[in-house]
Design an enzyme around this catalytic site. Structure first.
Site, PDB file in Angstrom:
ATOM      1  N   GLY A  82      39.595 -14.214  22.528  1.00 52.52           N
ATOM      2  CA  GLY A  82      38.476 -14.633  22.274  1.00 52.52           C
ATOM      3  C   GLY A  82      39.382 -16.112  21.914  1.00 52.52           C
ATOM      4  N   GLU A 103      48.829 -12.370  20.596  1.00 52.68           N
ATOM      5  CA  GLU A 103      48.573 -12.879  21.522  1.00 52.68           C
ATOM      6  C   GLU A 103      49.037 -13.707  22.502  1.00 52.68           C
ATOM      7  OE1 GLU A 103      44.217 -13.235  19.483  1.00 52.68           O
ATOM      8  OE2 GLU A 103      45.202 -14.769  19.376  1.00 52.68           O
TER       9      GLU A 103
HETATM   10  C1  5RP Z   1      42.138 -13.729  16.979  1.00 53.06           C
HETATM   11  C2  5RP Z   1      42.082 -15.057  17.741  1.00 53.06           C
HETATM   12  C3  5RP Z   1      40.614 -15.277  18.189  1.00 53.06           C
HETATM   13  O1  5RP Z   1      40.969 -14.733  19.591  1.00 53.06           O
HETATM   14  C4  5RP Z   1      40.290 -16.364  17.987  1.00 53.06           C
HETATM   15  O2  5RP Z   1      39.884 -16.258  16.536  1.00 53.06           O
HETATM   16  C5  5RP Z   1      38.466 -16.327  17.986  1.00 53.06           C
HETATM   17  O3  5RP Z   1      37.753 -15.042  17.169  1.00 53.06           O
HETATM   18  P1  5RP Z   1      36.135 -14.533  17.269  1.00 53.06           P
HETATM   19  O4  5RP Z   1      36.243 -13.722  18.232  1.00 53.06           O
HETATM   20  O5  5RP Z   1      36.694 -13.902  15.947  1.00 53.06           O
HETATM   21  O6  5RP Z   1      35.294 -15.898  16.854  1.00 53.06           O
HETATM   22  O7  5RP Z   1      42.519 -16.258  18.370  1.00 53.06           O
HETATM   23  O8  5RP Z   1      43.763 -14.685  16.446  1.00 53.06           O
END
Ligand code: 5RP
Length: 223
Positions: A82, A103
């Site tokens: 995401g 990530e």
């Molecule tokens: C985690 C991230 C997530 O991908 C980002 O925060 C999006 O999260 P969500 O799908 O809960 O909106 O970078 O470190």
């Protein structure tokens, strides 16, 4: 549709990028959690996953999906994750879930980054979402001063009244007030500051495809 339903929609749609017989790179967050649920339905068709956080690893294990150590895998065909913000070129801000370092590592090891997001994440310019930056604690005050020179206000992310500790044992700064017009140059610059582990701008590891959940269904953006 609710935001949760949009997340489920793109989580399911991401299955089309999973290559049978291979290991898939898995990100972190509430949208990825929907993807992990969908992945369980094809778990017998894949070798397993490389995970970007302890939280995703726990979910993958709970669903009976094997998790490989990043060091045991040379290259992944696809990484699915995401974003907190994504622009029209596929540059992202990530790290809302504090998993940005792992990530970025898994993304760098993957041939294709497929971003899954609801349409609220699509922005013209990165920076409205406070930028997550993982820092080594002894450098925190210095890095906060460096962001102040840029006009950014950095705050140490808290959890239960204490600085949040990441999976890597470090802290997170959330920086507001930035207007990131050149994400590639910005990422290059901040990554060089002593004590910065990872900056949450993903321009060097930008997304190749974005599956955007909209009221009219999944919109596919290719960068
Ligand atoms: C985690 C991230 C997530 O991908 C980002 O925060 C999006 O999260 P969500 O799908 O809960 O909106 O970078 O470190």
């Amino acid at each position: 549709m609710t935001q949760d339903e949009l997340k489920a929609l793109v989580g399911q749609a991401a299955l089309q990028y999973v290559v049978p017989g291979e290991i898939v790179g898995v990100g972190t967050g509430s949208t990825v959690n929907k993807f992990i649920e969908a992945l369980a339905s094809v778990k017998d068709q894949i070798k397993g996953a490389v995970s970007s956080s302890e939280a995703s690893t726990a979910r993958l294990h709970a669903l009976g999906i094997r998790v490989f150590d990043c060091n045991d895998v040379t290259e992944l065909s696809v990484y699915i994750d995401g974003a907190d913000e994504i622009d029209a070129q596929g540059h992202m801000v990530k790290g809302g879930g504090a998993a940005l370092t792992r990530e970025k590592i898994v993304a760098a090891q993957s041939r294709q980054f497929v971003c899954i997001a609801d349409e609220s994440k699509l922005v013209k310019t990165l920076g409205a979402f406070p930028l997550p930056v993982e820092v080594i604690p002894m450098a925190t005050a210095r890095v906060i001063r460096q962001f102040a020179v840029m006009g950014g206000v950095a705050k140490i992310r808290q959890k239960d009244g204490h600085p949040l500790v990441t999976d890597n044992g470090q802290h997170i700064l959330d920086v507001s007030g930035l207007h990131i017009t050149d994400p590639l140059a910005f990422e290059t610059q901040v990554s060089q500051w002593p004590g910065v582990v990872t900056v949450g701008v993903f321009a060097h590891q930008k997304s190749h495809v974005c599956l955007l959940g909209t009221e009219n269904g999944v919109k596919t953006l290719v960068f």
